[in-house]
Write a protein that holds these residues in place. Structure first.
Motif, PDB file in Angstrom:
ATOM      1  N   GLU A  18      33.803  32.179  54.708  1.00 35.28           N
ATOM      2  CA  GLU A  18      33.026  31.782  55.874  1.00 35.28           C
ATOM      3  C   GLU A  18      31.560  31.613  55.515  1.00 35.28           C
ATOM      4  N   GLY A  19      30.937  30.598  56.083  1.00 36.16           N
ATOM      5  CA  GLY A  19      29.513  30.360  55.917  1.00 36.16           C
ATOM      6  C   GLY A  19      29.194  29.661  54.608  1.00 36.16           C
ATOM      7  N   PHE A  20      27.899  29.651  54.274  1.00 40.49           N
ATOM      8  CA  PHE A  20      27.473  29.095  52.999  1.00 40.49           C
ATOM      9  C   PHE A  20      27.614  30.184  51.946  1.00 40.49           C
ATOM     10  N   LEU A  21      28.371  29.903  50.898  1.00 42.30           N
ATOM     11  CA  LEU A  21      28.605  30.877  49.831  1.00 42.30           C
ATOM     12  C   LEU A  21      27.864  30.439  48.578  1.00 42.30           C
ATOM     13  N   THR A  22      27.125  31.360  47.997  1.00 42.50           N
ATOM     14  CA  THR A  22      26.396  31.045  46.771  1.00 42.50           C
ATOM     15  C   THR A  22      27.384  30.894  45.616  1.00 42.50           C
ATOM     16  N   ASP A  23      26.908  30.327  44.528  1.00 45.99           N
ATOM     17  CA  ASP A  23      27.751  30.185  43.346  1.00 45.99           C
ATOM     18  C   ASP A  23      28.231  31.549  42.856  1.00 45.99           C
ATOM     19  N   ASP A  24      27.346  32.546  42.875  1.00 45.20           N
ATOM     20  CA  ASP A  24      27.736  33.892  42.443  1.00 45.20           C
ATOM     21  C   ASP A  24      28.793  34.491  43.367  1.00 45.20           C
ATOM     22  N   GLU A  25      28.643  34.287  44.671  1.00 46.42           N
ATOM     23  CA  GLU A  25      29.655  34.780  45.609  1.00 46.42           C
ATOM     24  C   GLU A  25      30.998  34.099  45.362  1.00 46.42           C
ATOM     25  N   LEU A  26      30.974  32.796  45.111  1.00 45.63           N
ATOM     26  CA  LEU A  26      32.215  32.080  44.843  1.00 45.63           C
ATOM     27  C   LEU A  26      32.849  32.538  43.534  1.00 45.63           C
ATOM     28  N   MET A  27      32.034  32.806  42.515  1.00 42.01           N
ATOM     29  CA  MET A  27      32.571  33.304  41.255  1.00 42.01           C
ATOM     30  C   MET A  27      33.257  34.657  41.475  1.00 42.01           C
ATOM     31  N   HIS A  28      32.619  35.528  42.227  1.00 40.79           N
ATOM     32  CA  HIS A  28      33.215  36.826  42.548  1.00 40.79           C
ATOM     33  C   HIS A  28      34.515  36.616  43.335  1.00 40.79           C
ATOM     34  N   ALA A  61      32.102  24.438  43.644  1.00 43.60           N
ATOM     35  CA  ALA A  61      33.359  23.673  43.705  1.00 43.60           C
ATOM     36  C   ALA A  61      34.141  23.818  42.408  1.00 43.60           C
ATOM     37  N   ALA A  62      33.439  23.888  41.286  1.00 41.71           N
ATOM     38  CA  ALA A  62      34.114  24.093  39.995  1.00 41.71           C
ATOM     39  C   ALA A  62      34.788  25.460  39.961  1.00 41.71           C
ATOM     40  N   GLU A  63      34.155  26.457  40.554  1.00 43.29           N
ATOM     41  CA  GLU A  63      34.770  27.786  40.636  1.00 43.29           C
ATOM     42  C   GLU A  63      36.021  27.751  41.505  1.00 43.29           C
ATOM     43  N   ILE A  64      35.938  27.063  42.642  1.00 44.88           N
ATOM     44  CA  ILE A  64      37.099  26.933  43.526  1.00 44.88           C
ATOM     45  C   ILE A  64      38.247  26.263  42.779  1.00 44.88           C
ATOM     46  N   LYS A  65      37.928  25.240  42.029  1.00 42.48           N
ATOM     47  CA  LYS A  65      38.947  24.532  41.246  1.00 42.48           C
ATOM     48  C   LYS A  65      39.584  25.469  40.221  1.00 42.48           C
ATOM     49  N   ARG A  66      38.798  26.380  39.656  1.00 41.39           N
ATOM     50  CA  ARG A  66      39.332  27.365  38.696  1.00 41.39           C
ATOM     51  C   ARG A  66      40.372  28.257  39.377  1.00 41.39           C
ATOM     52  N   ALA A  67      40.090  28.688  40.602  1.00 41.82           N
ATOM     53  CA  ALA A  67      41.055  29.508  41.351  1.00 41.82           C
ATOM     54  C   ALA A  67      42.297  28.701  41.674  1.00 41.82           C
ATOM     55  N   GLN A  68      42.124  27.460  42.075  1.00 36.12           N
ATOM     56  CA  GLN A  68      43.258  26.606  42.415  1.00 36.12           C
ATOM     57  C   GLN A  68      44.155  26.385  41.194  1.00 36.12           C
ATOM     58  N   ALA A  69      43.553  26.160  40.045  1.00 36.34           N
ATOM     59  CA  ALA A  69      44.344  25.981  38.825  1.00 36.34           C
ATOM     60  C   ALA A  69      45.107  27.259  38.484  1.00 36.34           C
ATOM     61  N   HIS A  70      44.458  28.402  38.692  1.00 29.91           N
ATOM     62  CA  HIS A  70      45.138  29.668  38.399  1.00 29.91           C
ATOM     63  C   HIS A  70      46.383  29.847  39.256  1.00 29.91           C
ATOM     64  N   VAL A  71      46.260  29.630  40.570  1.00 32.34           N
ATOM     65  CA  VAL A  71      47.417  29.891  41.433  1.00 32.34           C
ATOM     66  C   VAL A  71      48.555  28.917  41.150  1.00 32.34           C
ATOM     67  N   ILE A  72      48.225  27.692  40.772  1.00 32.64           N
ATOM     68  CA  ILE A  72      49.272  26.730  40.403  1.00 32.64           C
ATOM     69  C   ILE A  72      50.044  27.249  39.191  1.00 32.64           C
TER      70      ILE A  72
END
Length: 118
Positions: A18-28, A61-72
């Protein structure tokens, strides 16, 4: 705000961003997503509530893509995405498409659980 947890008894990974997430928050958050998804059995479902999430930066977005690749690669059977913000929706559709899946899209958490039950 990030809340990510594995519901081991139902074999569901639940994400709420939720909200605007910083790159560090997304990495975590990605690291948490990876560790929580590792608790589940092959064939698990993801409910990803991004209904109030603002678009991520390119690095986020690159971090999100990393999570998406992991779950696949970790045995997810389907992803159900709760969306409302059209720009965030486009961003996550693009990154998930790049890693090879398309999420089911719903408007509420109740709809997400109904989809699981059907």
């Amino acid at each position: 705000m990030i809340d990510i947890r594995a519901d081991v008894s139902r074999n569901i990974l639940i994400l709420h961003l939720e909200g605007f997430l910083t790159d560090d928050e997304l990495m975590h958050g990605v690291n948490l997503c990876i560790s929580e998804s590792n608790k589940l059995k092959d064939g698990y479902t993801i409910i990803n509530d991004i209904s109030k999430m603002k678009p991520a930066s390119p690095a986020g977005a690159a971090e999100i893509k990393r999570a998406q690749a992991h779950v696949i690669n970790n045995g997810v059977s389907r992803v159900i995405r709760i969306t409302q913000n059209p720009i965030t929706k486009i961003q996550l559709n693009r990154t998930s498409g790049e890693v090879g899946y398309q999420a089911y899209e719903v408007s509420t958490r109740a709809e997400a659980y109904a989809l699981i039950e059907s």
